[in-house]
Structure formats: structure tokens, C-alpha cells
Design a protein around this motif. Structure first.
Motif, PDB file in Angstrom:
ATOM      1  N   THR A 289      53.524  71.655  42.976  1.00 29.35           N
ATOM      2  CA  THR A 289      52.985  71.399  41.639  1.00 29.35           C
ATOM      3  C   THR A 289      51.468  71.364  41.671  1.00 29.35           C
ATOM      4  O   THR A 289      50.799  71.923  40.804  1.00 29.35           O
ATOM      5  CB  THR A 289      53.488  70.029  41.126  1.00 29.35           C
ATOM      6  OG1 THR A 289      54.898  70.020  41.122  1.00 29.35           O
ATOM      7  CG2 THR A 289      52.930  69.706  39.756  1.00 29.35           C
TER       8      THR A 289
ATOM      9  N   GLU B  94      59.148  72.420  33.263  1.00 24.03           N
ATOM     10  CA  GLU B  94      58.754  71.726  34.495  1.00 24.03           C
ATOM     11  C   GLU B  94      59.352  70.323  34.461  1.00 24.03           C
ATOM     12  O   GLU B  94      59.243  69.629  33.449  1.00 24.03           O
ATOM     13  CB  GLU B  94      57.235  71.660  34.541  1.00 24.03           C
ATOM     14  CG  GLU B  94      56.659  70.942  35.731  1.00 24.03           C
ATOM     15  CD  GLU B  94      55.139  70.873  35.687  1.00 24.03           C
ATOM     16  OE1 GLU B  94      54.565  70.358  36.659  1.00 24.03           O
ATOM     17  OE2 GLU B  94      54.525  71.322  34.693  1.00 24.03           O
TER      18      GLU B  94
ATOM     19  N   SER C  86      48.730  69.555  37.522  1.00 19.36           N
ATOM     20  CA  SER C  86      49.836  70.477  37.762  1.00 19.36           C
ATOM     21  C   SER C  86      49.411  71.888  37.415  1.00 19.36           C
ATOM     22  O   SER C  86      49.133  72.189  36.256  1.00 19.36           O
ATOM     23  CB  SER C  86      51.046  70.099  36.902  1.00 19.36           C
ATOM     24  OG  SER C  86      52.007  71.136  36.941  1.00 19.36           O
TER      25      SER C  86
ATOM     26  N   SER D 207      52.159  73.427  35.078  1.00 21.27           N
ATOM     27  CA  SER D 207      52.089  73.113  33.646  1.00 21.27           C
ATOM     28  C   SER D 207      51.352  74.178  32.848  1.00 21.27           C
ATOM     29  O   SER D 207      51.621  74.357  31.656  1.00 21.27           O
ATOM     30  CB  SER D 207      51.417  71.755  33.424  1.00 21.27           C
ATOM     31  OG  SER D 207      52.285  70.710  33.788  1.00 21.27           O
TER      32      SER D 207
ATOM     33  N   ALA E 265      54.087  76.438  31.881  1.00 20.32           N
ATOM     34  CA  ALA E 265      55.321  75.836  31.374  1.00 20.32           C
ATOM     35  C   ALA E 265      55.357  75.774  29.853  1.00 20.32           C
ATOM     36  O   ALA E 265      54.347  75.508  29.203  1.00 20.32           O
ATOM     37  CB  ALA E 265      55.481  74.433  31.945  1.00 20.32           C
TER      38      ALA E 265
ATOM     39  N   ALA F 104      57.075  70.086  29.762  1.00 24.64           N
ATOM     40  CA  ALA F 104      57.208  69.321  31.002  1.00 24.64           C
ATOM     41  C   ALA F 104      57.884  67.988  30.705  1.00 24.64           C
ATOM     42  O   ALA F 104      57.624  67.369  29.660  1.00 24.64           O
ATOM     43  CB  ALA F 104      55.846  69.086  31.631  1.00 24.64           C
TER      44      ALA F 104
END
Length: 149
Positions: free
Chosen positions: A82, A101, A117, A120, A123, A126
Motif C-alpha cells: 500500500t 481498497e 496509500s 488509493s 481506487a 477505500a
């Protein structure tokens, strides 16, 4: 992107040790239990799910790249990658489907190096800090989003 309702569940390094590694942080549920529950929940939501785990960054990248042709969504708990993996970020940015995530612990309440992250950035959403329930919520979100399309 495929128009399927298939989900790829990816878990990164050390998640194979769930249930025994720092249960006070990650809980006592094993990865096998999480995967089995996700497969059953996916069926109930009209989804199919394939679960994989690797301690190797390149293998995760390969799976993400291959997912472009097979899966509508990815749920990923990248573990320690991550915070370090631009390679995972790049692979996920090339994936045109949904990316959720998941982190068992709240990474924002832990050591400062865990607050950032890379994943992220690619993503759709999350989920952090809700333990194994985070995977359930990710599946529900994917099912709802795929129904909207």
C-alpha cells in the motif's frame, strides 16, 4: 473492460498469516475464512469471485494486468505494498473496472508511514479499520455499482 460480474480478490504480503499474526491489530479471522465468506457472499449478490494471495509484488502486478480481460472489479488489500508500490498503482490505473481498497486496520491511526496509500490513487473507494467486515462492504459496493451500469 469486461462486462461480467466477476470480482478478483487480491491480498498482499503477510495476509496469509491472518489469524495468527498480530490478532490484536488484524483480528483472529484467517484469510481462508475471509475468502470462503467472500465467495459465498458474492454468489448471493449475483457475482463470481476468485481469491488470490501473494507475498510478491510482481505476481500481484501480473494478476492485475491479466484481470483487465476477465474481471469487472478488483478488491485489493495490498498489505505493506500500500505504502510503497508505484508498480501496483500503475497496474491498477490501467485496469478499467472498479477497484476497492480494503485494510483490516485503520491505517490512519497507525504509524505515520502507513498513512499514505499509493493504491488509493487508483481506487474507486477505500474501506479501512472495519476488520474482515471491510471485504463484505466492498462486495456490496461492487454489486450496487455494477447494477447501476
Amino acid at each position: 473492460m469486461t462486462q461480467s460480474r466477476s470480482v478478483l480478490l487480491l491480498n498482499g504480503p503477510n495476509l496469509n498469516l491472518l489469524g495468527t499474526r498480530q490478532p490484536e491489530v488484524y483480528g483472529s479471522t484467517t484469510l481462508a475464512e475471509i475468502e470462503a465468506r467472500c465467495i459465498e457472499q458474492a454468489k448471493g449478490l449475483g457475482l463470481t469471485l476468485e481469491a488470490r494471495q501473494s507475498n510478491h509484488e510482481g505476481e500481484l502486478v501480473d494478476w492485475i494486468q491479466a484481470a483487465r480481460q476477465q474481471f469487472a472489479a478488483i478488491i485489493i488489500n495490498p498489505g505493506a505494498f500500500t505504502h510503497t508500490s508505484v508498480a501496483l498503482l500503475d497496474a491498477l490505473q490501467a485496469f478499467e473496472g472498479l477497484v476497492i481498497e480494503v485494510h483490516l486496520s485503520n491505517i490512519h491511526r497507525r504509524e505515520s508511514f502507513r498513512h499514505h496509500s499509493y493504491v488509493s490513487l487508483a481506487a474507486t473507494g477505500a474501506i479501512v479499520g472495519l476488520g474482515a467486515q471491510g471485504y463484505d462492504l466492498a462486495l456490496q459496493a461492487i454489486a450496487a455499482r455494477l447494477t447501476e451500469v
